[in-house]
Structure formats: structure tokens, C-alpha cells
Design a protein around this motif. Sequence first.
Motif, PDB file in Angstrom:
ATOM      1  N   PRO A   1      -2.430  -9.042  -4.832  1.00  0.00           N
ATOM      2  CA  PRO A   1      -2.134 -10.119  -3.878  1.00  0.00           C
ATOM      3  C   PRO A   1      -3.191 -10.243  -2.781  1.00  0.00           C
ATOM      4  O   PRO A   1      -3.995  -9.327  -2.574  1.00  0.00           O
ATOM      5  N   THR A   2      -3.172 -11.372  -2.083  1.00  0.00           N
ATOM      6  CA  THR A   2      -4.157 -11.616  -1.028  1.00  0.00           C
ATOM      7  C   THR A   2      -3.978 -10.652   0.140  1.00  0.00           C
ATOM      8  O   THR A   2      -4.951 -10.230   0.744  1.00  0.00           O
ATOM      9  N   GLU A   3      -2.741 -10.308   0.446  1.00  0.00           N
ATOM     10  CA  GLU A   3      -2.444  -9.412   1.574  1.00  0.00           C
ATOM     11  C   GLU A   3      -1.973  -8.062   1.050  1.00  0.00           C
ATOM     12  O   GLU A   3      -0.860  -7.948   0.551  1.00  0.00           O
ATOM     13  N   LEU A   4      -2.815  -7.061   1.166  1.00  0.00           N
ATOM     14  CA  LEU A   4      -2.420  -5.704   0.786  1.00  0.00           C
ATOM     15  C   LEU A   4      -2.220  -4.888   2.058  1.00  0.00           C
ATOM     16  O   LEU A   4      -2.940  -3.940   2.328  1.00  0.00           O
ATOM     17  N   ASP A   5      -1.232  -5.314   2.855  1.00  0.00           N
ATOM     18  CA  ASP A   5      -0.939  -4.615   4.104  1.00  0.00           C
ATOM     19  C   ASP A   5       0.172  -3.598   3.864  1.00  0.00           C
ATOM     20  O   ASP A   5       0.575  -3.352   2.733  1.00  0.00           O
ATOM     21  N   ILE A   6       0.690  -3.023   4.942  1.00  0.00           N
ATOM     22  CA  ILE A   6       1.699  -1.960   4.798  1.00  0.00           C
ATOM     23  C   ILE A   6       2.937  -2.457   4.060  1.00  0.00           C
ATOM     24  O   ILE A   6       3.549  -1.718   3.294  1.00  0.00           O
ATOM     25  N   LYS A   7       3.303  -3.713   4.240  1.00  0.00           N
ATOM     26  CA  LYS A   7       4.489  -4.258   3.556  1.00  0.00           C
ATOM     27  C   LYS A   7       4.269  -4.362   2.051  1.00  0.00           C
ATOM     28  O   LYS A   7       5.226  -4.404   1.291  1.00  0.00           O
ATOM     29  N   ALA A   8       3.029  -4.437   1.633  1.00  0.00           N
ATOM     30  CA  ALA A   8       2.719  -4.578   0.206  1.00  0.00           C
ATOM     31  C   ALA A   8       2.614  -3.241  -0.512  1.00  0.00           C
ATOM     32  O   ALA A   8       2.585  -3.203  -1.741  1.00  0.00           O
ATOM     33  N   ALA A   9       2.576  -2.136   0.223  1.00  0.00           N
ATOM     34  CA  ALA A   9       2.324  -0.829  -0.396  1.00  0.00           C
ATOM     35  C   ALA A   9       3.426  -0.428  -1.383  1.00  0.00           C
ATOM     36  O   ALA A   9       3.125  -0.041  -2.517  1.00  0.00           O
ATOM     37  N   ALA A  10       4.687  -0.522  -0.990  1.00  0.00           N
ATOM     38  CA  ALA A  10       5.779  -0.111  -1.874  1.00  0.00           C
ATOM     39  C   ALA A  10       5.880  -1.013  -3.112  1.00  0.00           C
ATOM     40  O   ALA A  10       5.984  -0.506  -4.233  1.00  0.00           O
ATOM     41  N   PRO A  11       5.843  -2.358  -2.946  1.00  0.00           N
ATOM     42  CA  PRO A  11       5.863  -3.203  -4.146  1.00  0.00           C
ATOM     43  C   PRO A  11       4.670  -2.952  -5.062  1.00  0.00           C
ATOM     44  O   PRO A  11       4.814  -2.964  -6.290  1.00  0.00           O
ATOM     45  N   LEU A  12       3.489  -2.716  -4.495  1.00  0.00           N
ATOM     46  CA  LEU A  12       2.303  -2.429  -5.299  1.00  0.00           C
ATOM     47  C   LEU A  12       2.509  -1.149  -6.094  1.00  0.00           C
ATOM     48  O   LEU A  12       2.236  -1.096  -7.298  1.00  0.00           O
ATOM     49  N   ALA A  13       3.021  -0.113  -5.433  1.00  0.00           N
ATOM     50  CA  ALA A  13       3.271   1.153  -6.120  1.00  0.00           C
ATOM     51  C   ALA A  13       4.268   0.956  -7.260  1.00  0.00           C
ATOM     52  O   ALA A  13       4.077   1.488  -8.361  1.00  0.00           O
ATOM     53  N   ALA A  14       5.324   0.173  -7.021  1.00  0.00           N
ATOM     54  CA  ALA A  14       6.329  -0.070  -8.055  1.00  0.00           C
ATOM     55  C   ALA A  14       5.727  -0.814  -9.245  1.00  0.00           C
ATOM     56  O   ALA A  14       6.024  -0.493 -10.402  1.00  0.00           O
ATOM     57  N   GLU A  15       4.872  -1.808  -8.985  1.00  0.00           N
ATOM     58  CA  GLU A  15       4.226  -2.554 -10.070  1.00  0.00           C
ATOM     59  C   GLU A  15       3.320  -1.643 -10.889  1.00  0.00           C
ATOM     60  O   GLU A  15       3.279  -1.740 -12.119  1.00  0.00           O
ATOM     61  N   LEU A  16       2.597  -0.769 -10.197  1.00  0.00           N
ATOM     62  CA  LEU A  16       1.694   0.142 -10.899  1.00  0.00           C
ATOM     63  C   LEU A  16       2.487   1.131 -11.751  1.00  0.00           C
ATOM     64  O   LEU A  16       2.124   1.405 -12.896  1.00  0.00           O
ATOM     65  N   ILE A  17       3.592   1.652 -11.211  1.00  0.00           N
ATOM     66  CA  ILE A  17       4.429   2.579 -11.980  1.00  0.00           C
ATOM     67  C   ILE A  17       4.950   1.888 -13.231  1.00  0.00           C
ATOM     68  O   ILE A  17       4.975   2.475 -14.319  1.00  0.00           O
TER      69      ILE A  17
ATOM     70  N   VAL B   1      -6.743  -5.752   3.371  1.00  0.00           N
ATOM     71  CA  VAL B   1      -6.212  -4.547   2.725  1.00  0.00           C
ATOM     72  C   VAL B   1      -6.138  -3.426   3.750  1.00  0.00           C
ATOM     73  O   VAL B   1      -7.053  -3.230   4.540  1.00  0.00           O
ATOM     74  N   GLY B   2      -4.996  -2.744   3.757  1.00  0.00           N
ATOM     75  CA  GLY B   2      -4.791  -1.645   4.688  1.00  0.00           C
ATOM     76  C   GLY B   2      -4.918  -0.298   4.010  1.00  0.00           C
ATOM     77  O   GLY B   2      -4.973  -0.190   2.776  1.00  0.00           O
ATOM     78  N   ALA B   3      -4.932   0.738   4.831  1.00  0.00           N
ATOM     79  CA  ALA B   3      -5.112   2.103   4.334  1.00  0.00           C
ATOM     80  C   ALA B   3      -4.014   2.521   3.369  1.00  0.00           C
ATOM     81  O   ALA B   3      -4.274   3.227   2.392  1.00  0.00           O
ATOM     82  N   GLN B   4      -2.774   2.064   3.615  1.00  0.00           N
ATOM     83  CA  GLN B   4      -1.673   2.469   2.742  1.00  0.00           C
ATOM     84  C   GLN B   4      -1.900   1.981   1.316  1.00  0.00           C
ATOM     85  O   GLN B   4      -1.648   2.707   0.348  1.00  0.00           O
ATOM     86  N   CYS B   5      -2.359   0.739   1.168  1.00  0.00           N
ATOM     87  CA  CYS B   5      -2.596   0.203  -0.177  1.00  0.00           C
ATOM     88  C   CYS B   5      -3.824   0.847  -0.815  1.00  0.00           C
ATOM     89  O   CYS B   5      -3.847   1.039  -2.033  1.00  0.00           O
ATOM     90  N   LEU B   6      -4.817   1.194  -0.019  1.00  0.00           N
ATOM     91  CA  LEU B   6      -5.948   1.940  -0.578  1.00  0.00           C
ATOM     92  C   LEU B   6      -5.455   3.274  -1.136  1.00  0.00           C
ATOM     93  O   LEU B   6      -5.874   3.693  -2.219  1.00  0.00           O
ATOM     94  N   GLN B   7      -4.536   3.928  -0.419  1.00  0.00           N
ATOM     95  CA  GLN B   7      -3.987   5.195  -0.892  1.00  0.00           C
ATOM     96  C   GLN B   7      -3.213   5.007  -2.196  1.00  0.00           C
ATOM     97  O   GLN B   7      -3.308   5.834  -3.107  1.00  0.00           O
ATOM     98  N   VAL B   8      -2.441   3.927  -2.274  1.00  0.00           N
ATOM     99  CA  VAL B   8      -1.688   3.646  -3.503  1.00  0.00           C
ATOM    100  C   VAL B   8      -2.656   3.465  -4.673  1.00  0.00           C
ATOM    101  O   VAL B   8      -2.442   3.999  -5.765  1.00  0.00           O
ATOM    102  N   LEU B   9      -3.745   2.716  -4.445  1.00  0.00           N
ATOM    103  CA  LEU B   9      -4.708   2.468  -5.513  1.00  0.00           C
ATOM    104  C   LEU B   9      -5.466   3.738  -5.901  1.00  0.00           C
ATOM    105  O   LEU B   9      -5.745   3.962  -7.083  1.00  0.00           O
ATOM    106  N   LEU B  10      -5.784   4.590  -4.925  1.00  0.00           N
ATOM    107  CA  LEU B  10      -6.428   5.875  -5.235  1.00  0.00           C
ATOM    108  C   LEU B  10      -5.486   6.760  -6.044  1.00  0.00           C
ATOM    109  O   LEU B  10      -5.904   7.424  -6.998  1.00  0.00           O
TER     110      LEU B  10
END
Length: 95
Positions: free
Chosen positions: A12-28, A45-54
Motif C-alpha cells: 500500500p501507499t502508506e506503510l505507517d504504524i497502522k499498516a504494520a499488523a495488516p501487512l504482517a497478516a497478509e505476509l503470513i 513507510v515507517g520503521a514498524q513496517c520495515l521491521q515486518v518486511l525484514l
Amino acid sequence: MGKAATGSMTLPTELDIKAAAPLAAELIAARGKDLALNASQIERVGAQCLQVLLSAAATWTADGQDLSIEEPSPAFADAIQTAGLDLSQFSARNN
């Protein structure tokens, strides 16, 4: 036994803190197959989403699957550089 199917996901265009949990769920949900992540739309993009992607890259490596970031937007590239990271850290190559 052949290679698992390859999936793709547009980030998504906004990978902020609110996007971290949904992103993690999609990846799982996509775990167990090679995955290409399209980063061309990312504007923030925020640090939380970078951590999810790492974490995803580490998981895909452990699973023996490929994970790639495609078409990283300038904002995504800047966020990685600002965090002192390299784009290669967000990929898993298991040939």
C-alpha cells in the motif's frame, strides 16, 4: 517435487504504524510460496513496517522460498537508506 507457486502483492501507499499488523497478516497468509512484493506505490513507510518486511525476508529464507521487492518507489528507497539498511536485506534468494 517442483517449486511452489509464485505469488505477488502490491504494497500500500502508506506503510505507517497502522499498516504494520495488516501487512504482517497478509505476509503470513502468503507464506509457503515464492513472493514478489511490488513497492512502486509506497509514499510513506515507517520503521514498524520495515521491521515486518525484514522479518518476512528472514522467514522466507528459513522456509527456503524466494522473496523479492520489485520497483521500489523513491520513498521506499529513501526510508531504507535513512534506516541504514540495504534493499538486499528485504529479499530472500533460495536457488
